[in-house]
Design a protein around this motif. Sequence first.
Motif, PDB file in Angstrom:
ATOM      1  N   ALA A 134      10.853   3.427  31.516  1.00  0.00           N
ATOM      2  CA  ALA A 134      11.501   4.721  31.303  1.00  0.00           C
ATOM      3  C   ALA A 134      11.751   4.960  29.813  1.00  0.00           C
ATOM      4  N   GLU A 135      12.142   3.929  29.094  1.00  0.00           N
ATOM      5  CA  GLU A 135      12.374   4.065  27.653  1.00  0.00           C
ATOM      6  C   GLU A 135      11.082   4.384  26.920  1.00  0.00           C
ATOM      7  N   LYS A 148      13.606   0.326  33.794  1.00  0.00           N
ATOM      8  CA  LYS A 148      14.298   0.696  32.564  1.00  0.00           C
ATOM      9  C   LYS A 148      13.389   0.670  31.343  1.00  0.00           C
ATOM     10  N   LYS A 176      18.937  15.794  29.251  1.00  0.00           N
ATOM     11  CA  LYS A 176      19.566  14.942  30.269  1.00  0.00           C
ATOM     12  C   LYS A 176      18.870  15.068  31.621  1.00  0.00           C
ATOM     13  N   ARG A 209      15.895  12.869  31.458  1.00  0.00           N
ATOM     14  CA  ARG A 209      16.344  11.479  31.512  1.00  0.00           C
ATOM     15  C   ARG A 209      16.689  11.084  32.942  1.00  0.00           C
ATOM     16  N   GLN A 210      17.253  12.012  33.669  1.00  0.00           N
ATOM     17  CA  GLN A 210      17.585  11.738  35.066  1.00  0.00           C
ATOM     18  C   GLN A 210      16.329  11.534  35.899  1.00  0.00           C
ATOM     19  N   GLU A 211      15.289  12.319  35.627  1.00  0.00           N
ATOM     20  CA  GLU A 211      14.014  12.138  36.345  1.00  0.00           C
ATOM     21  C   GLU A 211      13.429  10.767  36.080  1.00  0.00           C
ATOM     22  N   LEU A 212      13.599  10.282  34.863  1.00  0.00           N
ATOM     23  CA  LEU A 212      13.003   9.002  34.488  1.00  0.00           C
ATOM     24  C   LEU A 212      13.752   7.807  35.076  1.00  0.00           C
ATOM     25  N   GLN A 213      14.906   8.040  35.676  1.00  0.00           N
ATOM     26  CA  GLN A 213      15.671   6.943  36.247  1.00  0.00           C
ATOM     27  C   GLN A 213      14.969   6.313  37.442  1.00  0.00           C
ATOM     28  N   SER A 214      13.956   7.008  37.960  1.00  0.00           N
ATOM     29  CA  SER A 214      13.193   6.437  39.071  1.00  0.00           C
ATOM     30  C   SER A 214      12.250   5.329  38.595  1.00  0.00           C
ATOM     31  N   GLU A 216      16.684   8.581  23.638  1.00  0.00           N
ATOM     32  CA  GLU A 216      17.933   9.226  24.046  1.00  0.00           C
ATOM     33  C   GLU A 216      17.959  10.698  23.663  1.00  0.00           C
TER      34      GLU A 216
END
Length: 285
Positions: free
Chosen positions: A28-29, A25, A14, A17-22, A10
Motif C-alpha cells: 500500500a505504501e 501495508k 484520505k 488511502r482508505q481504498e489502499l487499506q485492502s 501520506e
Amino acid sequence: MPIPEDVTGEEIDKDVRQELQSLPKTLAEDVARNLVMVARLIDEDPEGAYGYSRVALRLASRVAAVREAAGFAAYATQKYNEALAEFRAARRMTGNTDLWPVMADCERGLGRPEKALDMAGAPEVHKLDKAGQVEMRLVAAGARRDMGQLDAAIVTLQSPELASHSVQPWTARLRYAYADALLAAERRSEAREWFAKAVEADRDGSTDASDRLAELDGVEFVDALEDEDGLEDQAEVETGAEAAVETETEAEVAVENEDGDETGTARAGEGGIEAEPRRRSDDDS
C-alpha cells in the motif's frame, strides 16, 4: 521508477488511502508513493506521470483509485483508448458517474463526437453534481465544434451557470469556451467581452484568457531578453558600419595624398581627419 525520499505516500487523499487499506501495508505504501508522483507530474510531465501510473497499476490493478489515476495519466498523454478503458474499469468498481464527462471527452479524442453527444444526453448526466454537469456541457460543445456546428456549440454553452455572476472553480473555463466559440463564429466583439469575463474569473491562471484578450486588442508582448539581444545585435551592426566608414576614409585620404603630392599625411581618427606633418628627406632639399 525513482521516487524522491520526501514522498512518503501520506500526501494522498484520505479516501484513496482508505481504498489502499485492502492491500498489505508495504505494498500500500509503494502504491501510494507512485500515486503521489502521478499527481505531482501530470501537469508538467505527463509522460513521467504515465510511467508512475503504470507501476501503480501493476501493483494494484484491483483498486479503483489506481485505475482512475492510470486513466487520467493516459488521458494527459492523449492515449484516449487506454484512458477510456481505465475509466470504465474504475466506474464498474465504484458504480458512480463522476468520470462520465471525461469518458465522453475520450470519445471525442478517438474521433467519435457523435458518441460524446449521445453520452451528453444519457441519464447518467442527471446524477452528476453541478461541476460535473458543467464539464459535460463543455464536452458537448466541443463535440459540436468537432462536427462543424459552431452555432450549436454556442447555444450549448448558454446556461444559467454562464450567466451567473458568482465565481466557481469552473467559471473561467466555461466563459473561455464560450468566448472561443464566439470568436470561431467571427463574433469578435462578443468574444472580446467574454474573454474579459473569463480573465475576471481566472484567479489561478487555468486559462490563457488574458493572452487571447490582449491579442484581440492588438497588444503584442516582447520578451525582455529577446529585446536586449536585438539591441546588442543592432549595436554590433552600427559599430561595424562605423569601422567600415573609417576604413574607407583612410583609403580615400591615402589616394588623395599619393595623387596630389600633399605635404602631409592624413590620419582618420574619432574626431575626424587630422593632419600630420611629413618628415622631410634629404631629397627635398
